[in-house]
Write a protein that holds these residues in place. Sequence first.
Motif, PDB file in Angstrom:
ATOM      1  N   LYS A   3      -4.647   4.727 -22.756  1.00  0.00           N
ATOM      2  CA  LYS A   3      -3.636   5.525 -23.441  1.00  0.00           C
ATOM      3  C   LYS A   3      -4.232   6.063 -24.730  1.00  0.00           C
ATOM      4  CE  LYS A   3      -1.513   1.609 -25.807  1.00  0.00           C
ATOM      5  NZ  LYS A   3      -0.282   0.912 -26.096  1.00  0.00           N
ATOM      6  N   ASP A   4      -3.585   7.032 -25.302  1.00  0.00           N
ATOM      7  CA  ASP A   4      -4.023   7.629 -26.558  1.00  0.00           C
ATOM      8  C   ASP A   4      -5.465   8.115 -26.490  1.00  0.00           C
ATOM      9  OD1 ASP A   4      -1.525   7.082 -27.693  1.00  0.00           O
ATOM     10  OD2 ASP A   4      -2.179   5.110 -28.363  1.00  0.00           O
ATOM     11  N   TYR A   5      -5.817   8.773 -25.414  1.00  0.00           N
ATOM     12  CA  TYR A   5      -7.156   9.339 -25.310  1.00  0.00           C
ATOM     13  C   TYR A   5      -7.053  10.858 -25.309  1.00  0.00           C
ATOM     14  CZ  TYR A   5      -5.725   9.501 -20.402  1.00  0.00           C
ATOM     15  OH  TYR A   5      -5.035   9.713 -19.246  1.00  0.00           O
ATOM     16  N   THR A   6      -8.134  11.500 -25.681  1.00  0.00           N
ATOM     17  CA  THR A   6      -8.152  12.960 -25.758  1.00  0.00           C
ATOM     18  C   THR A   6      -9.424  13.507 -25.127  1.00  0.00           C
ATOM     19  OG1 THR A   6      -9.210  12.925 -27.921  1.00  0.00           O
ATOM     20  CG2 THR A   6      -6.809  13.025 -27.902  1.00  0.00           C
TER      21      THR A   6
ATOM     22  N   THR B 137      -3.928  13.761 -19.121  1.00  0.00           N
ATOM     23  CA  THR B 137      -3.602  12.840 -20.201  1.00  0.00           C
ATOM     24  C   THR B 137      -2.354  12.036 -19.859  1.00  0.00           C
ATOM     25  OG1 THR B 137      -2.311  14.495 -21.371  1.00  0.00           O
ATOM     26  CG2 THR B 137      -4.646  14.322 -21.947  1.00  0.00           C
ATOM     27  N   GLY B 138      -2.059  11.055 -20.678  1.00  0.00           N
ATOM     28  CA  GLY B 138      -0.920  10.173 -20.458  1.00  0.00           C
ATOM     29  C   GLY B 138      -1.401   8.755 -20.257  1.00  0.00           C
ATOM     30  N   ILE B 139      -0.488   7.860 -20.059  1.00  0.00           N
ATOM     31  CA  ILE B 139      -0.849   6.453 -19.881  1.00  0.00           C
ATOM     32  C   ILE B 139      -1.248   6.210 -18.436  1.00  0.00           C
ATOM     33  CG2 ILE B 139       0.011   4.082 -19.943  1.00  0.00           C
ATOM     34  CD1 ILE B 139       1.844   4.936 -22.219  1.00  0.00           C
TER      35      ILE B 139
END
Length: 72
Positions: free
Chosen positions: A41-44, A57-59
């Motif tokens: 999670k919280d990756y770009t 993106t997303g969890i």
Amino acid sequence: MSPAQFTIDQSTVDFGEVEVSTQKEIKLTVTNTGEEDLVLKDYTFSGANASELSDLTGIKIFKNLKQCEFNI
């Protein structure tokens, strides 16, 4: 149990030159070397045209999964 830890087989991805109206896929392999479930999670994504990868993106939760391949 040991916590989830992951590796990705490539630290960068270079699509090289891709002609207009064509596609090119590159496979990334994510490996969980720990024993607990891997939660991403919280990756770009960064770089030119990274916004085109927004649908990835997303969890992401990998339960009882040691390795997963992504085609991007």
